[in-house]
Motif scaffolding. Structure first.
Motif, PDB file in Angstrom:
ATOM      1  N   TYR A  29      17.047 -23.702 -10.340  1.00 28.04           N
ATOM      2  CA  TYR A  29      16.126 -23.171  -8.896  1.00 28.04           C
ATOM      3  C   TYR A  29      15.278 -21.987  -8.863  1.00 28.04           C
ATOM      4  O   TYR A  29      14.122 -22.060  -8.553  1.00 28.04           O
ATOM      5  N   SER A  30      15.920 -20.994  -9.400  1.00 26.86           N
ATOM      6  CA  SER A  30      15.467 -19.614  -9.226  1.00 26.86           C
ATOM      7  C   SER A  30      14.195 -19.597 -10.094  1.00 26.86           C
ATOM      8  O   SER A  30      13.214 -18.330  -9.807  1.00 26.86           O
ATOM      9  N   SER A  53       9.230 -17.135  -8.084  1.00 30.81           N
ATOM     10  CA  SER A  53      10.567 -17.292  -8.575  1.00 30.81           C
ATOM     11  C   SER A  53      11.045 -15.527  -8.206  1.00 30.81           C
ATOM     12  O   SER A  53      12.244 -15.561  -8.091  1.00 30.81           O
ATOM     13  N   LYS A  71      14.116 -18.481   0.426  1.00 28.29           N
ATOM     14  CA  LYS A  71      14.944 -19.293  -0.444  1.00 28.29           C
ATOM     15  C   LYS A  71      16.087 -18.498  -0.414  1.00 28.29           C
ATOM     16  O   LYS A  71      16.234 -17.342  -0.708  1.00 28.29           O
ATOM     17  N   ASN A  73      18.986 -18.783  -3.634  1.00 23.82           N
ATOM     18  CA  ASN A  73      19.270 -19.322  -5.020  1.00 23.82           C
ATOM     19  C   ASN A  73      20.686 -19.859  -5.120  1.00 23.82           C
ATOM     20  O   ASN A  73      20.967 -20.528  -6.036  1.00 23.82           O
ATOM     21  N   ASN A  76      20.743 -22.983  -3.544  1.00 19.97           N
ATOM     22  CA  ASN A  76      19.665 -23.952  -4.152  1.00 19.97           C
ATOM     23  C   ASN A  76      18.810 -24.407  -2.783  1.00 19.97           C
ATOM     24  O   ASN A  76      18.594 -26.137  -2.745  1.00 19.97           O
TER      25      ASN A  76
END
Length: 128
Positions: A29-30, A53, A71, A73, A76
């Motif tokens: 994800y990251s 990212s 987001k 991380n 997710n």
């Protein structure tokens, strides 16, 4: 298989707020470039916001100052906080992913063709 799943859409009045979420599994994800797009009735799908990212982000002019992409991380999960909603924000909202999460490249990803993984969408309706 990378499969994003959106949630959080709904109906609100002008000036209201909603927070969209996009959860996915099957990838790191990251490291990904992640974005939100929307498709209004009779219109092409358009980019709303992207986040790289490194956490850097960019926005469409129409939502700057009102929407915030973020987001988590650990969870997710990708978010889109939408404030001061207007009737013209009414649309199906989609989460999109691309495996190249580098900042400068990600922030230039504004077209549907720039992303290769898509969710099914969540509907946002803003009434006047």
């Amino acid at each position: 298989q990378v499969q994003p799943v959106e949630s959080g859409g709904g109906s609100v009045q002008t000036g209201g707020s909603l927070r969209l979420s996009c959860a996915a599994s099957g990838y790191t994800y990251s490291t990904y470039c992640m974005g939100w797009f929307r498709q209004r009735p009779g219109k092409e799908r358009e980019g709303v916001a992207v986040i790289a990212s490194d956490g850097s982000s960019s926005y469409a002019d129409s939502v700057k100052g009102r929407f915030t992409i973020s987001k988590d991380n650990v969870k997710n999960t990708l978010y889109l906080q939408m404030n001061s909603l207007k009737p013209e924000d009414t649309a199906m909202y989609y989460c999109a992913l691309h495996s190249d999460g580098s900042g400068p490249t990600c922030r230039r990803r504004t077209r549907k063709s720039d992303f290769n993984y898509w969710g099914q969408g969540t509907q946002v309706t803003v009434s006047s």
